[in-house]
Design a protein around this motif. Structure first.
Motif, mmCIF file in Angstrom:
data_model
loop_
_atom_site.group_PDB
_atom_site.id
_atom_site.type_symbol
_atom_site.label_atom_id
_atom_site.label_comp_id
_atom_site.label_asym_id
_atom_site.label_seq_id
_atom_site.Cartn_x
_atom_site.Cartn_y
_atom_site.Cartn_z
ATOM 1 N N THR A 12 56.279 39.239 77.305
ATOM 2 C CA THR A 12 56.037 39.741 78.657
ATOM 3 C C THR A 12 56.158 41.264 78.737
ATOM 4 O O THR A 12 56.143 41.827 79.815
ATOM 5 C CB THR A 12 57.015 39.099 79.658
ATOM 6 N N ALA A 13 56.284 41.907 77.576
ATOM 7 C CA ALA A 13 56.394 43.367 77.512
ATOM 8 C C ALA A 13 55.772 43.836 76.202
ATOM 9 O O ALA A 13 55.453 43.026 75.328
ATOM 10 C CB ALA A 13 57.858 43.787 77.591
ATOM 11 N N ASP A 14 55.614 45.149 76.062
ATOM 12 C CA ASP A 14 55.117 45.707 74.811
ATOM 13 C C ASP A 14 55.973 45.197 73.658
ATOM 14 O O ASP A 14 57.190 45.044 73.816
ATOM 15 C CB ASP A 14 55.190 47.233 74.839
ATOM 16 N N ASN A 44 49.156 49.386 64.030
ATOM 17 C CA ASN A 44 50.241 50.362 63.936
ATOM 18 C C ASN A 44 51.549 49.651 64.261
ATOM 19 O O ASN A 44 51.557 48.481 64.634
ATOM 20 C CB ASN A 44 50.006 51.524 64.906
ATOM 21 N N THR A 45 52.645 50.374 64.173
ATOM 22 C CA THR A 45 53.950 49.836 64.545
ATOM 23 C C THR A 45 54.416 50.406 65.886
ATOM 24 O O THR A 45 55.571 50.244 66.265
ATOM 25 C CB THR A 45 54.992 50.137 63.453
ATOM 26 N N ALA A 46 53.500 51.096 66.581
ATOM 27 C CA ALA A 46 53.767 51.664 67.903
ATOM 28 C C ALA A 46 52.452 51.693 68.682
ATOM 29 O O ALA A 46 51.386 51.456 68.115
ATOM 30 C CB ALA A 46 54.333 53.075 67.772
ATOM 31 N N ALA A 47 52.525 52.010 69.969
ATOM 32 C CA ALA A 47 51.339 52.030 70.831
ATOM 33 C C ALA A 47 50.549 53.319 70.639
ATOM 34 O O ALA A 47 50.408 54.130 71.543
ATOM 35 C CB ALA A 47 51.746 51.851 72.284
ATOM 36 N N GLY A 77 50.310 47.346 60.744
ATOM 37 C CA GLY A 77 51.106 46.439 61.560
ATOM 38 C C GLY A 77 50.306 46.009 62.766
ATOM 39 O O GLY A 77 49.139 46.383 62.920
ATOM 40 N N ILE A 78 50.925 45.227 63.634
ATOM 41 C CA ILE A 78 50.290 44.803 64.884
ATOM 42 C C ILE A 78 51.253 45.128 66.010
ATOM 43 O O ILE A 78 52.373 44.615 66.052
ATOM 44 C CB ILE A 78 49.985 43.292 64.887
ATOM 45 N N TYR A 79 50.807 46.006 66.913
ATOM 46 C CA TYR A 79 51.615 46.364 68.071
ATOM 47 C C TYR A 79 50.827 46.039 69.321
ATOM 48 O O TYR A 79 49.650 46.385 69.434
ATOM 49 C CB TYR A 79 51.988 47.856 68.068
#
Length: 94
Positions: A12-14, A44-47, A77-79
């Motif tokens: 329910t969140a990033d 990536n590992t971040a937005a 990665g998957i963010y």
């Protein structure tokens, strides 16, 4: 979706879904039936960085399922970045 898909669970969140090489086989997006929901998936590992998937689910819809016959490949990665009040989503990976 591929029958061997797995998930990190309903979010329910990033969230960081996984690190390293990955294959995204699908995504389920849920609304609160009022507010629009946007989900962006990054390699990536971040937005930030490379966007591999972006979708809008109108608030007038309850859910929207995307299933990929050819999974989306990531290398870093998957963010998942989600916006919208009452939003939820599930990312399926192989």
């Amino acid at each position: 979706m591929v029958t061997s898909s797995k998930t990190a669970g309903r979010k329910t969140a990033d969230a960081l879904i996984g690190t390293g090489i990955g294959l995204i086989s699908g995504i389920l997006i849920e609304t609160d039936k009022t507010n629009d929901v946007t989900v962006i998936l990054y390699d990536n590992t971040a937005a930030s960085g490379t966007i591999v998937f972006k979708a809008l689910c109108p608030g007038t819809q309850d859910t929207r399922l995307f299933s990929f016959n050819f999974p989306i490949r990531t290398t870093t990665g998957i963010y998942a970045d989600v916006t919208g009040t009452g939003a939820a989503y599930t990312v399926y990976t192989v």
